[in-house]
Design an enzyme around this catalytic site. Structure first.
Site, PDB file in Angstrom:
ATOM      1  N   CYS A  19       0.834  -1.202   0.000  1.00 50.13           N
ATOM      2  CA  CYS A  19       0.000   0.000   0.000  1.00 50.13           C
ATOM      3  C   CYS A  19       0.871   1.256   0.000  1.00 50.13           C
ATOM      4  O   CYS A  19       1.539   1.532  -0.986  1.00 50.13           O
ATOM      5  CB  CYS A  19      -0.976  -0.047   1.175  1.00 50.13           C
ATOM      6  SG  CYS A  19      -2.399   1.055   0.977  1.00 50.13           S
ATOM      7  N   HIS A  75      -3.412  -5.748   1.034  1.00 48.70           N
ATOM      8  CA  HIS A  75      -2.725  -5.978   2.307  1.00 48.70           C
ATOM      9  C   HIS A  75      -2.682  -7.463   2.689  1.00 48.70           C
ATOM     10  O   HIS A  75      -3.598  -7.963   3.356  1.00 48.70           O
ATOM     11  CB  HIS A  75      -3.450  -5.226   3.427  1.00 48.70           C
ATOM     12  CG  HIS A  75      -3.286  -3.750   3.393  1.00 48.70           C
ATOM     13  ND1 HIS A  75      -2.305  -3.094   4.104  1.00 48.70           N
ATOM     14  CD2 HIS A  75      -3.977  -2.787   2.723  1.00 48.70           C
ATOM     15  CE1 HIS A  75      -2.405  -1.786   3.896  1.00 48.70           C
ATOM     16  NE2 HIS A  75      -3.414  -1.573   3.056  1.00 48.70           N
ATOM     17  N   GLU A 130      -0.922  -8.813   4.957  1.00 48.32           N
ATOM     18  CA  GLU A 130      -0.804  -8.941   6.411  1.00 48.32           C
ATOM     19  C   GLU A 130      -2.160  -8.891   7.102  1.00 48.32           C
ATOM     20  O   GLU A 130      -2.279  -9.251   8.279  1.00 48.32           O
ATOM     21  CB  GLU A 130       0.125  -7.846   6.962  1.00 48.32           C
ATOM     22  CG  GLU A 130      -0.472  -6.472   7.125  1.00 48.32           C
ATOM     23  CD  GLU A 130      -0.594  -5.668   5.830  1.00 48.32           C
ATOM     24  OE1 GLU A 130      -0.957  -4.473   5.906  1.00 48.32           O
ATOM     25  OE2 GLU A 130      -0.339  -6.232   4.742  1.00 48.32           O
TER      26      GLU A 130
END
Length: 230
Positions: free
Chosen positions: A86, A195, A197
């Protein structure tokens, strides 16, 4: 394998990245403040999402001049593994470590939701645990995720197989070629807007991001003659 998570003023996904490494592959991981000038002790550097320096001027434009970026450029030249997520992707393009630029979403709205991606290239440090063409669920959260490059650069990205992820189905931001993630020519630097994560547990809605971290570790272990993790 030792991981670093860079932290800039305004980073807000550094904790998520730290916990993702810790929970998915159990490797040593440390936060590294933006004033650091030495990344030589790390094998993989994560540039996390957020709003570095408040996104003033342009996303990633100020972070690109942080002291740690000199060390990051050096690490990239040495072939170390670098992933920008990002805002981290935006920073990598501003630093010239990846081609293209990230513009405002075509809708001019911040988009935050689950997104399906197609694994365009599974022959990278970051995607070896996926199947070619596999569709995975990785969330997005950005207002400037519209990847842009000129036609000549797009042809080069396609020719060199540098397009790693594309949006499958809806293109949430207007990115050229539905591009969601690209890597450097030598393949050791990846930038992606979604994302991974935030997709490491079904409690979060998806665990499709786990294999990015496993891919990174297993590629490193293969290079060092160690057994891969399942």
């Amino acid at each position: 394998m030792k991981f670093a998570v860079l932290v800039f003023p305004g980073s807000n996904c550094d904790l998520d990245c730290y916990k993702a490494v810790e929970s998915t592959i159990g490797q040593p991981v440390e936060y590294v403040w933006h004033t650091a000038t030495d990344l030589s002790s790390y094998d993989c550097i994560i540039v996390p999402g957020g709003f570095s320096y408040g996104d003033y001027l342009r996303c990633g434009a100020i972070a690109r001049f942080a002291p740690v970026m000199g060390a990051l450029v050096e690490a990239a030249a040495q072939g170390k593994t670098i992933i920008g997520i990002c805002n981290g992707f935006q920073i990598l393009t501003e630093a010239g470590l990846l081609p293209g630029a990230l513009l405002r979403n075509q809708t001019l709205k911040f988009r935050c939701h689950s997104t399906m991606l197609k694994v365009e290239n599974n022959n990278t440090t970051f995607t070896s645990e996926y199947a070619a063409g596999e569709e995975i669920d990785i969330p997005i959260a950005h207002g400037e995720g519209n990847f842009y490059c000129d036609e000549a650069t797009l042809r080069e990205l396609e020719l060199n197989n540098q397009i790693v992820f594309r949006y499958a189905g809806e293109n949430p931001n207007g990115s050229v070629g539905n591009i969601a993630g690209v890597c450097s020519k030598d393949g050791n630097v990846l930038g992606m807007m979604p994302h991974p994560e935030r997709a490491v547990s079904q409690l979060l809605g998806s665990e499709d991001g786990v294999r990015i971290f496993k891919s990174i570790l297993n590629t490193w272990r293969e290079k060092h003659g160690a057994a891969a993790i399942g």
